[in-house]
Design a protein around this motif. Sequence first.
Motif, PDB file in Angstrom:
ATOM      1  N   GLN A   1       9.455 -27.648  41.067  1.00  0.00           N
ATOM      2  CA  GLN A   1      10.436 -27.390  40.021  1.00  0.00           C
ATOM      3  C   GLN A   1       9.943 -27.883  38.667  1.00  0.00           C
ATOM      4  N   ALA A   2       9.314 -29.066  38.664  1.00  0.00           N
ATOM      5  CA  ALA A   2       8.865 -29.659  37.407  1.00  0.00           C
ATOM      6  C   ALA A   2       7.672 -28.934  36.811  1.00  0.00           C
ATOM      7  N   ALA A   3       6.802 -28.412  37.672  1.00  0.00           N
ATOM      8  CA  ALA A   3       5.505 -27.924  37.198  1.00  0.00           C
ATOM      9  C   ALA A   3       5.333 -26.415  37.345  1.00  0.00           C
ATOM     10  N   SER A   4       6.388 -25.683  37.628  1.00  0.00           N
ATOM     11  CA  SER A   4       6.235 -24.251  37.919  1.00  0.00           C
ATOM     12  C   SER A   4       5.609 -23.496  36.752  1.00  0.00           C
ATOM     13  N   HIS A   5       5.992 -23.834  35.530  1.00  0.00           N
ATOM     14  CA  HIS A   5       5.440 -23.120  34.361  1.00  0.00           C
ATOM     15  C   HIS A   5       3.950 -23.417  34.202  1.00  0.00           C
ATOM     16  N   GLU A   6       3.576 -24.692  34.350  1.00  0.00           N
ATOM     17  CA  GLU A   6       2.177 -25.085  34.173  1.00  0.00           C
ATOM     18  C   GLU A   6       1.283 -24.495  35.264  1.00  0.00           C
ATOM     19  N   LEU A   7       1.816 -24.383  36.470  1.00  0.00           N
ATOM     20  CA  LEU A   7       0.992 -23.886  37.570  1.00  0.00           C
ATOM     21  C   LEU A   7       0.785 -22.377  37.492  1.00  0.00           C
ATOM     22  N   ALA A   8       1.827 -21.646  37.116  1.00  0.00           N
ATOM     23  CA  ALA A   8       1.737 -20.184  37.043  1.00  0.00           C
ATOM     24  C   ALA A   8       1.046 -19.630  38.288  1.00  0.00           C
ATOM     25  N   ALA A   9       1.517 -20.050  39.447  1.00  0.00           N
ATOM     26  CA  ALA A   9       0.864 -19.687  40.701  1.00  0.00           C
ATOM     27  C   ALA A   9       1.032 -18.213  41.014  1.00  0.00           C
ATOM     28  N   GLU A  10      -0.001 -17.641  41.614  1.00  0.00           N
ATOM     29  CA  GLU A  10       0.073 -16.268  42.102  1.00  0.00           C
ATOM     30  C   GLU A  10       1.143 -16.151  43.175  1.00  0.00           C
ATOM     31  N   SER A  11       1.260 -17.177  44.008  1.00  0.00           N
ATOM     32  CA  SER A  11       2.240 -17.164  45.084  1.00  0.00           C
ATOM     33  C   SER A  11       2.502 -18.586  45.554  1.00  0.00           C
ATOM     34  N   ILE A  12       3.640 -18.759  46.193  1.00  0.00           N
ATOM     35  CA  ILE A  12       4.020 -20.051  46.758  1.00  0.00           C
ATOM     36  C   ILE A  12       4.377 -19.831  48.224  1.00  0.00           C
ATOM     37  N   VAL A  13       3.790 -20.645  49.080  1.00  0.00           N
ATOM     38  CA  VAL A  13       4.024 -20.545  50.521  1.00  0.00           C
ATOM     39  C   VAL A  13       4.534 -21.893  51.014  1.00  0.00           C
ATOM     40  N   THR A  14       5.514 -21.869  51.869  1.00  0.00           N
ATOM     41  CA  THR A  14       6.027 -23.096  52.481  1.00  0.00           C
ATOM     42  C   THR A  14       5.584 -23.161  53.939  1.00  0.00           C
ATOM     43  N   VAL A  15       4.999 -24.282  54.315  1.00  0.00           N
ATOM     44  CA  VAL A  15       4.544 -24.467  55.694  1.00  0.00           C
ATOM     45  C   VAL A  15       5.769 -24.570  56.603  1.00  0.00           C
ATOM     46  N   PRO A  16       5.790 -23.814  57.690  1.00  0.00           N
ATOM     47  CA  PRO A  16       6.978 -23.856  58.562  1.00  0.00           C
ATOM     48  C   PRO A  16       7.116 -25.185  59.285  1.00  0.00           C
ATOM     49  N   ALA A  17       8.353 -25.525  59.593  1.00  0.00           N
ATOM     50  CA  ALA A  17       8.634 -26.746  60.340  1.00  0.00           C
ATOM     51  C   ALA A  17       8.111 -26.624  61.768  1.00  0.00           C
ATOM     52  N   VAL A  18       8.013 -27.777  62.426  1.00  0.00           N
ATOM     53  CA  VAL A  18       7.503 -27.801  63.795  1.00  0.00           C
ATOM     54  C   VAL A  18       8.629 -28.139  64.763  1.00  0.00           C
ATOM     55  N   ASP A  19       8.327 -27.986  66.029  1.00  0.00           N
ATOM     56  CA  ASP A  19       9.283 -28.264  67.098  1.00  0.00           C
ATOM     57  C   ASP A  19       9.632 -29.745  67.105  1.00  0.00           C
ATOM     58  N   THR A  20      10.881 -30.075  66.848  1.00  0.00           N
ATOM     59  CA  THR A  20      11.289 -31.479  66.742  1.00  0.00           C
ATOM     60  C   THR A  20      11.329 -32.187  68.089  1.00  0.00           C
ATOM     61  N   SER A  21      11.190 -31.435  69.179  1.00  0.00           N
ATOM     62  CA  SER A  21      11.201 -32.090  70.487  1.00  0.00           C
ATOM     63  C   SER A  21       9.833 -32.662  70.856  1.00  0.00           C
ATOM     64  N   LEU A  22       8.803 -32.316  70.093  1.00  0.00           N
ATOM     65  CA  LEU A  22       7.474 -32.855  70.363  1.00  0.00           C
ATOM     66  C   LEU A  22       7.414 -34.339  70.025  1.00  0.00           C
ATOM     67  N   PRO A  23       6.554 -35.112  70.684  1.00  0.00           N
ATOM     68  CA  PRO A  23       6.343 -36.507  70.290  1.00  0.00           C
ATOM     69  C   PRO A  23       5.816 -36.591  68.863  1.00  0.00           C
ATOM     70  N   GLU A  24       5.963 -37.775  68.245  1.00  0.00           N
ATOM     71  CA  GLU A  24       5.667 -37.905  66.817  1.00  0.00           C
ATOM     72  C   GLU A  24       4.249 -37.470  66.463  1.00  0.00           C
ATOM     73  N   ALA A  25       3.250 -38.008  67.164  1.00  0.00           N
ATOM     74  CA  ALA A  25       1.869 -37.661  66.822  1.00  0.00           C
ATOM     75  C   ALA A  25       1.624 -36.166  67.016  1.00  0.00           C
TER      76      ALA A  25
END
Length: 278
Positions: free
Chosen positions: A29-53
């Motif tokens: 939000q703070a840097a969107s203008h400065e970055l002027a990115a071609e695209s933004i991708v969000t890494v999907p969440a993982v299965d919360t039932s897995l152990p921490e590591a």
Amino acid sequence: MVRLRVIASPYHDGLAEFDRGRGPTRLLQAASHELAAESIVTVPAVDTSLPEAARVFELARHLSHCVRSALDEGLFPLVLAGDCNSSLGTAAGCGTDGLGVVWLDAHPDFDTPDQSHSGSLDAMGLAVLTGRCWSNLRQKTLGLEPIDDASVLHVSARDFESGQREELHRSGIHVLEGNTFTDAELRAELDHLGNRVRRMYLHIDLDCLDPSEGIANQYSADGGLSCARLQGIIENVFGRFDVSAAAVTAYNPDSDVDGRMASTATRVLATIAACVNG
């Protein structure tokens, strides 16, 4: 002109109580203008039932696919992540053959499970990256081959628990502590890396910056870099190496009570964007 893809990795390990997603989101939000990115991708969440590591490594696997996809499309991957274990996914996406690392952080991030006082997986990122621990998950989940110690430069470490400083200096990793090194020493270390590698992964934990520039997170420590010096280091790295990817990590909005670090981080991100497109 190389185009920029921002990859937001806003989950620590998939559990709400560990979620650091507001950091990457706030920086975007703070840097969107400065970055002027071609695209933004969000890494999907993982299965919360897995152990921490397992969650940490599975998240890194998802991130590695996003990084690899950006590179395959001719885009520069800029990762905004909640913690330094994101380095595993970023490096795996780049491929570690012939890859060096410039790692900027107030902390060594070099613990192994046997050496750890805190039990923090986040304090093990560089140890995993150089092949010291979690080998089964590193290899089976990520297919991540270790990076040689001599191809790593650690900059700005200054906040050590018992034994950590000695362990880091016993390794083959080159170290420039705090903000006490000279520009000539920095150039010499980059020259050393340049004799070994041409490709580089640039890893920036925002607590490498001195608290006078703003508070990045609850682990910030005195004696860090000025924003101007960090910007100079970024420009030096891009000027000398083929930077495959960069990451800006560990921003906690709860610690940035006056908003100064968001402003400082925006200048850091703008410098990276200018180097990518310059």
